[in-house]
Design a protein around this motif. Structure first.
Motif, PDB file in Angstrom:
ATOM      1  N   SER A  26       3.038   7.165  14.778  1.00  0.00           N
ATOM      2  CA  SER A  26       2.017   6.172  14.434  1.00  0.00           C
ATOM      3  C   SER A  26       2.456   4.773  14.842  1.00  0.00           C
ATOM      4  CB  SER A  26       1.749   6.161  12.935  1.00  0.00           C
ATOM      5  OG  SER A  26       1.647   7.451  12.415  1.00  0.00           O
TER       6      SER A  26
ATOM      7  N   THR B 119       1.860  -3.377  11.126  1.00  0.00           N
ATOM      8  CA  THR B 119       2.055  -3.069   9.710  1.00  0.00           C
ATOM      9  C   THR B 119       3.278  -3.828   9.204  1.00  0.00           C
ATOM     10  OG1 THR B 119       1.045  -0.890   9.949  1.00  0.00           O
ATOM     11  CG2 THR B 119       2.502  -1.210   8.058  1.00  0.00           C
TER      12      THR B 119
ATOM     13  N   ALA C 280      -3.773  -8.873  10.781  1.00  0.00           N
ATOM     14  CA  ALA C 280      -3.101  -7.614  11.113  1.00  0.00           C
ATOM     15  C   ALA C 280      -3.386  -7.140  12.532  1.00  0.00           C
ATOM     16  CB  ALA C 280      -3.502  -6.528  10.115  1.00  0.00           C
ATOM     17  N   HIS C 281      -4.571  -7.523  13.066  1.00  0.00           N
ATOM     18  CA  HIS C 281      -4.972  -7.007  14.382  1.00  0.00           C
ATOM     19  C   HIS C 281      -5.083  -8.079  15.456  1.00  0.00           C
ATOM     20  CE1 HIS C 281      -6.314  -2.967  12.826  1.00  0.00           C
ATOM     21  NE2 HIS C 281      -6.363  -3.669  11.706  1.00  0.00           N
TER      22      HIS C 281
ATOM     23  N   TRP D  39       0.423   0.659  18.242  1.00  0.00           N
ATOM     24  CA  TRP D  39       0.376  -0.148  17.012  1.00  0.00           C
ATOM     25  C   TRP D  39       1.771  -0.672  16.742  1.00  0.00           C
ATOM     26  CZ3 TRP D  39      -2.799  -2.961  14.614  1.00  0.00           C
ATOM     27  CH2 TRP D  39      -2.685  -3.280  13.257  1.00  0.00           C
TER      28      TRP D  39
ATOM     29  N   TYR E 209       6.392  -4.567   6.827  1.00  0.00           N
ATOM     30  CA  TYR E 209       7.348  -3.881   5.955  1.00  0.00           C
ATOM     31  C   TYR E 209       8.208  -4.932   5.270  1.00  0.00           C
ATOM     32  CZ  TYR E 209       6.149   0.567   8.103  1.00  0.00           C
ATOM     33  OH  TYR E 209       5.473   1.679   8.521  1.00  0.00           O
TER      34      TYR E 209
ATOM     35  N   THR F  75       4.766  -3.138  14.272  1.00  0.00           N
ATOM     36  CA  THR F  75       5.258  -3.406  12.924  1.00  0.00           C
ATOM     37  C   THR F  75       5.791  -4.835  12.877  1.00  0.00           C
ATOM     38  OG1 THR F  75       7.450  -2.552  13.493  1.00  0.00           O
ATOM     39  CG2 THR F  75       5.929  -1.007  12.449  1.00  0.00           C
TER      40      THR F  75
ATOM     41  N   ASP G 263       0.810  -1.225   0.000  1.00  0.00           N
ATOM     42  CA  ASP G 263       0.000   0.000   0.000  1.00  0.00           C
ATOM     43  C   ASP G 263       0.838   1.267   0.000  1.00  0.00           C
ATOM     44  OD1 ASP G 263      -2.458  -1.530   0.608  1.00  0.00           O
ATOM     45  OD2 ASP G 263      -1.356  -1.926   2.466  1.00  0.00           O
TER      46      ASP G 263
ATOM     47  N   THR H 255       4.084 -12.153   7.443  1.00  0.00           N
ATOM     48  CA  THR H 255       2.736 -11.728   7.062  1.00  0.00           C
ATOM     49  C   THR H 255       1.639 -12.215   8.009  1.00  0.00           C
ATOM     50  OG1 THR H 255       2.547 -13.613   5.564  1.00  0.00           O
ATOM     51  CG2 THR H 255       3.275 -11.531   4.601  1.00  0.00           C
TER      52      THR H 255
ATOM     53  N   LYS I 124      -4.609  -9.567   3.608  1.00  0.00           N
ATOM     54  CA  LYS I 124      -5.576  -8.473   3.446  1.00  0.00           C
ATOM     55  C   LYS I 124      -7.023  -8.959   3.450  1.00  0.00           C
ATOM     56  CE  LYS I 124      -3.145  -4.827   1.101  1.00  0.00           C
ATOM     57  NZ  LYS I 124      -2.951  -4.185  -0.207  1.00  0.00           N
TER      58      LYS I 124
END
Ligand code: TEU
Ligand code: CA
Length: 573
Positions: A284, A372, A496-497, A329, A374, A331, A47, A367, A489
């Motif tokens: 962030s 997030t 992700a959460h 949050w 990277y 990474t 993204d 993943t 996704k």
């Protein structure tokens, strides 16, 4: 511009930072090269992009030494080229982050030129100057015993005004004085808003916890053999750091900009949270170092490898995942321009089969963690470290060069020690991620023209390991990353959460964890060894037949995991 800091080995600065793509045949990656590959980047399923420093710089630390925040290093292109990338990203629905390097500037920045010109300069206090200390016999000494990250004293004596200035990194990177509000304002006006006004979406913030120095006292002696001691406890997470970041945060908020801060030497979750908690309005998210520091040396020599175990590795992963249930949050990453290749560190490249399995297994790991994700150029095709056999001259990074030289000098060229230093570099040097990107099987791997001389040597394995080859192979590492990001996704609540728990913390071979989110459970099973390991997967699936949402083998036997096998299952919770 004639000023040259004394007392250091002059190294020829490398011409470039990372080698993504060269479009004009000078052997140096450039901004049009990035522009030309945005469709490829987009096709990965990402993204946003983060571009390492492309600013005007003498390149002593590959662009992390900035001479002018508002201009671009000429061999890379122009400000207009960056504007074109911003527009092209936005057309494609990609966001763009630039690197914000504001702990220090280059010694060639005009601010430093003025600061060093005289003790009465109006910008004297913009950098950190201190008088020398003298022994009874008149020997001159720096103000304290701090070691710079790249070796040697963190202070450099300047003949002009007979004082020392502080540089936590290279001699050519003087530290800015954040205590001075005028300096801070200049940083915000130049480095920050200049680019936000051009429409970028945020910043990766370099060394985000070092702007407030606690004191200039001597650092505790960690290693008696050393003249200069690591002083992290005195300059990381200092007393005013949150005040400074809150101030910066107010500017960023006006632009709704996102930030990812680089947070070294901060292993404790409570400290991390003080930067990323939503209510703090500072950053962030941050890059914690817990995971990538697995198997690296003590704080004095982070280039020296040491043995690591899976229980240690997974504990470090858990530390980053602890942020998820808070109002902060996280990474998830294994690579960047400072880290050696993850397959070479955590996987196995003994055979082509093991290489591919490792690449995919590590892709499952990255993943399926929360936060997030990277990924770093070349990671998506499984690029690996260059080999031990390469000459020491192939290393271009200031950190590598200084490390090797330090070992040579301090051991009077002891062959065993020098050999060990070379092995350490082959394993952990920052040079590995910086060699040219492998686009295709033509000479120079398609990074530059076939007749050009790339600024760094191309990996010998490019004829078999390159983007083009993998694009036409549905079972390639590249195809696997695309699939993994697509699956992630599709189930963001749990991928992700989700809240992480390590189900087998002491297992030395298998990394097994669960994530819970939104009524779903993700079960991840990864075999870090090359042996088949028995495990009752059927039981963990609650006796129901399931198909893995991600796996790196064709079939899914339920009572063992094979060499470097990885699977992820989605279950109802
Ligand atoms: O890195 C800062 C940092 O703390 C480390 O990752 C550093 O690379 C390592 O400790 C060196 O021994 C950032 C950048 O990512 C890095 O490339 C720069 O060299 C550094 O800041 C200075 O700007
Ligand atoms: Ca070029």
């Amino acid at each position: 511009r004639s000023f040259s800091p004394a007392g250091v080995t002059r190294i020829k600065p490398p011409e470039n930072t990372v080698g993504f793509r060269d479009t004009n045949g000078d052997g140096i990656g450039d901004l049009p090269g990035i522009l030309s590959k945005l469709d490829y980047i987009k096709s990965l399923g990402v993204d946003a992009i983060w571009i390492c420093p492309m600013y005007d710089s003498p390149q002593y630390d590959m662009g992390y030494d900035i001479a002018n925040y508002e201009d671009v290093y000429a061999p890379y292109g122009t400000v207009a080229d960056v504007e074109a990338i911003i527009a092209a990203c936005h057309e494609r629905g990609l966001r763009i982050l630039l690197d914000l390097v504001i702990n220090h500037t280059s010694y060639l920045h005009a601010w430093f030129g003025e600061s060093r010109s005289s003790k009465s300069s109006s910008k004297r206090d913009w950098y950190i100057w201190r008088p020398a200390k003298y022994d009874v016999d008149g020997t001159r000494r720096p103000p304290n015993n701090w070691r710079s990250f790249f070796g040697g004293s963190a202070w450099e004596f300047d003949d002009e005004t007979q004082e020392y200035y502080l540089h936590l990194f290279a001699v050519e990177q003087p530290d800015l004085n954040w205590e001075n509000s005028e300096t801070r304002k200049a940083i915000y006006d130049s480095a920050v808003t200049f680019w936000l006004d051009k429409g970028i979406d945020g910043f990766r913030v370099d060394t985000v916890n070092m702007y407030s120095k606690r004191s200039f006292a001597n650092a505790p002696i960690l290693d008696e053999r050393l003249e200069w001691q690591p002083a992290h406890s005195l300059f990381c997470n200092g007393p005013r750091i949150h005040e400074f970041l809150h101030e910066l945060g107010q500017i960023l908020a006006k632009y709704d900009a996102m930030t990812v801060g680089e947070l070294p030497h901060t292993p404790q979750i409570a400290d991390v949270l003080s930067y990323v908690s939503t209510k703090e309005k500072q950053l962030s998210m941050v890059f914690q170092f817990n995971v990538v520091e697995t198997g690296t040396g003590d704080p004095t020599f982070n280039t020296t490898p040491r043995n690591w175990t899976l229980p240690d590795f997974r504990k470090r992963i858990a530390q980053t995942q602890e942020l998820v249930p808070t109002d902060g949050w996280s990474t998830s990453f294994l690579e960047n321009h400072d880290q050696a290749r993850s397959i070479s560190r955590f996987g196995n490249e003994e055979t082509p089969e093991y290489w591919a399995l490792s690449a995919k297994m590590l892709a499952i790991l990255v993943t399926t963690l929360s936060g997030t994700v990277y990924i770093y150029q070349g990671q998506e095709i499984g690029m690996v470290n260059f080999p031990l056999e390469w000459n020491i001259e192939e290393y271009k990074d200031v950190n590598s060069i200084n490390y090797y030289k330090f070992i040579q000098d301090s051991t009077k060229n002891d062959p065993t020690a020098v050999k060990r230093a070379k092995e350490a570099l082959a394993h952990l040097a920052r040079d590995h991620p910086r060699i040219p990107m492998q686009w295709d099987g033509t000479a120079n791997a398609g990074f530059t023209t076939e007749s050009a001389k790339p600024w760094m040597r191309v990996h010998d394995n490019y004829p078999t390991l390159n983007v083009e080859k993998q694009q036409s192979d549905s079972k390639s590492v590249l195809a696997f990353w695309q699939e993994a990001l697509r699956v992630r996704k599709s189930f963001p609540k749990v991928f992700a959460h989700g809240v992480f728990s390590d189900t087998d913390p002491s297992n030395e071979s298998l990394l097994i964890f669960e994530k819970i989110g939104d009524g779903q459970k993700l079960l991840v099973l990864l075999n870090f060894t090359t042996e088949t390991k028995p495990i009752d997967i059927g039981k963990r699936l609650g006796g129901k037949p399931r198909k893995a949402v991600l796996r790196n083998y064709e079939d899914e036997p339920l009572d063992f995991l094979r060499a470097l096998e990885g699977r992820a299952y989605l279950l109802d919770n």
